[in-house]
Design a protein around this motif. Sequence first.
Motif, PDB file in Angstrom:
ATOM      1  N   ASN A  13       0.921  -1.142  -0.034  1.00 19.49           N
ATOM      2  CA  ASN A  13      -0.084   0.144  -0.100  1.00 19.49           C
ATOM      3  C   ASN A  13       0.609   1.165  -0.009  1.00 19.49           C
ATOM      4  OD1 ASN A  13      -2.453  -1.471   0.056  1.00 19.49           O
ATOM      5  ND2 ASN A  13      -2.621  -1.345   2.369  1.00 19.49           N
ATOM      6  N   TYR A  14       1.781   1.301   0.694  1.00 19.74           N
ATOM      7  CA  TYR A  14       2.798   2.399   0.896  1.00 19.74           C
ATOM      8  C   TYR A  14       3.321   2.531  -0.560  1.00 19.74           C
ATOM      9  CZ  TYR A  14       6.669   5.524   2.139  1.00 19.74           C
ATOM     10  OH  TYR A  14       7.666   6.387   2.362  1.00 19.74           O
ATOM     11  N   ALA A  15       4.031   1.519  -1.108  1.00 20.44           N
ATOM     12  CA  ALA A  15       4.640   1.731  -2.247  1.00 20.44           C
ATOM     13  C   ALA A  15       3.635   2.186  -3.348  1.00 20.44           C
ATOM     14  CB  ALA A  15       5.003   0.191  -3.098  1.00 20.44           C
ATOM     15  N   ALA A  16       2.326   1.941  -3.603  1.00 17.67           N
ATOM     16  CA  ALA A  16       1.174   2.414  -4.411  1.00 17.67           C
ATOM     17  C   ALA A  16       1.024   3.909  -4.034  1.00 17.67           C
ATOM     18  CB  ALA A  16       0.149   1.542  -4.204  1.00 17.67           C
ATOM     19  N   ALA A  17       1.249   4.259  -2.853  1.00 14.59           N
ATOM     20  CA  ALA A  17       1.073   5.640  -2.558  1.00 14.59           C
ATOM     21  C   ALA A  17       2.052   6.803  -3.213  1.00 14.59           C
ATOM     22  CB  ALA A  17       0.695   5.756  -0.799  1.00 14.59           C
ATOM     23  N   ILE A  18       3.349   6.087  -3.102  1.00  7.00           N
ATOM     24  CA  ILE A  18       4.352   7.016  -3.081  1.00  7.00           C
ATOM     25  C   ILE A  18       4.810   7.103  -4.645  1.00  7.00           C
ATOM     26  CG2 ILE A  18       5.691   6.639  -0.946  1.00  7.00           C
ATOM     27  CD1 ILE A  18       7.552   4.702  -2.433  1.00  7.00           C
ATOM     28  N   ARG A  19       4.032   6.189  -5.513  1.00 12.95           N
ATOM     29  CA  ARG A  19       4.052   6.253  -6.838  1.00 12.95           C
ATOM     30  C   ARG A  19       2.812   7.186  -7.296  1.00 12.95           C
ATOM     31  NH1 ARG A  19       5.472   0.618  -6.385  1.00 12.95           N
ATOM     32  NH2 ARG A  19       3.116   0.021  -6.652  1.00 12.95           N
ATOM     33  N   ASN A  20       1.851   7.645  -6.678  1.00 12.32           N
ATOM     34  CA  ASN A  20       0.698   8.246  -7.105  1.00 12.32           C
ATOM     35  C   ASN A  20       1.320   9.302  -7.850  1.00 12.32           C
ATOM     36  OD1 ASN A  20      -1.758   9.896  -7.236  1.00 12.32           O
ATOM     37  ND2 ASN A  20      -2.490   8.629  -5.764  1.00 12.32           N
ATOM     38  N   PRO A  21       0.874   9.604  -9.010  1.00 17.79           N
ATOM     39  CA  PRO A  21       1.461  10.984  -9.670  1.00 17.79           C
ATOM     40  C   PRO A  21       0.817  12.115  -8.961  1.00 17.79           C
ATOM     41  CG  PRO A  21      -0.501   9.831 -10.949  1.00 17.79           C
ATOM     42  CD  PRO A  21       0.075   9.071  -9.972  1.00 17.79           C
ATOM     43  N   ALA A  22      -0.107  12.171  -8.128  1.00 11.81           N
ATOM     44  CA  ALA A  22      -0.362  13.549  -7.482  1.00 11.81           C
ATOM     45  C   ALA A  22       0.660  13.888  -6.492  1.00 11.81           C
ATOM     46  CB  ALA A  22      -1.853  13.140  -6.691  1.00 11.81           C
ATOM     47  N   LEU A  23       1.575  13.038  -6.117  1.00 11.92           N
ATOM     48  CA  LEU A  23       2.814  13.381  -5.464  1.00 11.92           C
ATOM     49  C   LEU A  23       3.760  14.193  -6.023  1.00 11.92           C
ATOM     50  CD1 LEU A  23       2.947  10.608  -2.625  1.00 11.92           C
ATOM     51  CD2 LEU A  23       1.866  12.808  -2.503  1.00 11.92           C
ATOM     52  N   ASP A  24       3.847  13.942  -7.350  1.00 12.36           N
ATOM     53  CA  ASP A  24       4.854  14.554  -8.278  1.00 12.36           C
ATOM     54  C   ASP A  24       4.104  15.801  -8.719  1.00 12.36           C
ATOM     55  OD1 ASP A  24       6.682  15.035 -10.282  1.00 12.36           O
ATOM     56  OD2 ASP A  24       6.256  13.466 -11.484  1.00 12.36           O
ATOM     57  N   LEU A  25       4.234  16.936  -7.937  1.00 11.91           N
ATOM     58  CA  LEU A  25       3.835  18.087  -7.883  1.00 11.91           C
ATOM     59  C   LEU A  25       4.269  19.083  -9.147  1.00 11.91           C
ATOM     60  CD1 LEU A  25       3.535  19.140  -4.361  1.00 11.91           C
ATOM     61  CD2 LEU A  25       1.646  18.700  -5.756  1.00 11.91           C
ATOM     62  N   GLY A  27       6.057  17.636 -11.813  1.00  9.29           N
ATOM     63  CA  GLY A  27       6.245  16.766 -12.854  1.00  9.29           C
ATOM     64  C   GLY A  27       5.105  16.116 -13.629  1.00  9.29           C
ATOM     65  N   ALA A  28       3.963  16.337 -12.638  1.00 12.54           N
ATOM     66  CA  ALA A  28       2.746  15.902 -13.356  1.00 12.54           C
ATOM     67  C   ALA A  28       1.446  16.940 -12.790  1.00 12.54           C
ATOM     68  CB  ALA A  28       2.428  14.361 -12.625  1.00 12.54           C
ATOM     69  N   PRO A  29       1.617  18.004 -13.724  1.00 14.72           N
ATOM     70  CA  PRO A  29       0.846  19.104 -13.401  1.00 14.72           C
ATOM     71  C   PRO A  29      -0.654  18.845 -13.524  1.00 14.72           C
ATOM     72  CG  PRO A  29       1.947  19.447 -15.438  1.00 14.72           C
ATOM     73  CD  PRO A  29       2.505  18.265 -14.739  1.00 14.72           C
ATOM     74  N   ASP A  30      -1.152  17.727 -14.430  1.00 13.26           N
ATOM     75  CA  ASP A  30      -2.183  17.523 -14.646  1.00 13.26           C
ATOM     76  C   ASP A  30      -2.912  16.448 -13.740  1.00 13.26           C
ATOM     77  OD1 ASP A  30      -2.405  19.347 -16.654  1.00 13.26           O
ATOM     78  OD2 ASP A  30      -1.590  17.940 -18.207  1.00 13.26           O
ATOM     79  N   ALA A  31      -2.100  15.894 -12.825  1.00 16.29           N
ATOM     80  CA  ALA A  31      -2.597  14.775 -12.059  1.00 16.29           C
ATOM     81  C   ALA A  31      -3.630  15.411 -11.082  1.00 16.29           C
ATOM     82  CB  ALA A  31      -1.275  14.254 -11.303  1.00 16.29           C
ATOM     83  N   THR A  32      -4.702  14.498 -11.001  1.00 13.13           N
ATOM     84  CA  THR A  32      -5.815  14.917 -10.029  1.00 13.13           C
ATOM     85  C   THR A  32      -6.154  14.032  -8.804  1.00 13.13           C
ATOM     86  OG1 THR A  32      -6.948  16.041 -11.972  1.00 13.13           O
ATOM     87  CG2 THR A  32      -8.171  15.542 -10.107  1.00 13.13           C
ATOM     88  N   LEU A  33      -6.268  14.492  -7.810  1.00  9.97           N
ATOM     89  CA  LEU A  33      -6.826  13.798  -6.745  1.00  9.97           C
ATOM     90  C   LEU A  33      -7.786  14.786  -5.744  1.00  9.97           C
ATOM     91  CD1 LEU A  33      -6.373  11.211  -5.085  1.00  9.97           C
ATOM     92  CD2 LEU A  33      -4.487  12.367  -3.679  1.00  9.97           C
ATOM     93  N   GLY A  34      -8.751  14.213  -5.457  1.00  8.67           N
ATOM     94  CA  GLY A  34      -9.783  14.909  -4.645  1.00  8.67           C
ATOM     95  C   GLY A  34     -10.391  16.128  -5.367  1.00  8.67           C
ATOM     96  N   GLY A  35     -10.416  16.084  -6.794  1.00 12.53           N
ATOM     97  CA  GLY A  35     -10.923  17.260  -7.494  1.00 12.53           C
ATOM     98  C   GLY A  35     -10.090  18.438  -7.624  1.00 12.53           C
TER      99      GLY A  35
END
Length: 222
Positions: A13-25, A27-35
């Motif tokens: 679960n931790y590995a999946a969380a840190i790979r979430n593109p929403a954390l790549d502020l 490098g991934a400007p279009d990544a969305t989380l929670g709206g």
Amino acid sequence: LGAVRDSKLQSRNYAAAIRNPALDLLGAPDATLGGVTNAQLLEVLGGQFGPDGSWGLDTAFALRLVQMGVPAVTVMRYLFDSHSDEKTLFPMDAGDVGRQLAGLHFLLHRMTNADGVPLWNKTVVVVVSEFSRDNVEATTGFNSADGSDHNGSPASRNQCWPIMGGPITAGGKRIGQLDANTLATVGGPATSVRSVLSTLLDVVGIDYTRYWSDAPVAALFT
């Protein structure tokens, strides 16, 4: 065996969380989380990189962590010990803090957690500092070097801390009072740091009495 299985599951679960593109502020400007996208986060908070830059990148990352279930986060800066040239530097530093508070108020109402609940409903934001400032001239508000010091007077011991969030039901209230000239307490003792910490521990479900007896700040909720 149960503990081993739980450990492996949490690791995945931790590995999946840190790979979430929403954390790549950046490098991934279009990544969305929670709206809210990363680009929108940084548009509100600012995104200059580096320890002496805007708080925005760190504040945005803290918000993403809260969205993912982290119960408490801290954003730290060491910008305000200005014994000289505070007259020039402080307006810029304080303006950025003001931007973060306004931005947090705006974003917490619009970002949701994994259950679709606005972050504001379950988040408390508080700004704290080690001490305040003194040794200033009455006519200028600064010392002889256009800065300020911390020599132990009431002006350096007493502080005003902003606290906001959905659980703080008594919003828009000033708790306690300081003399406008000396910053000494007026009409009663100051709220203790431990009482503020007890409030924060209580909000996240930790029994503060394990550490001290100072009760949470009841005036924040009445």
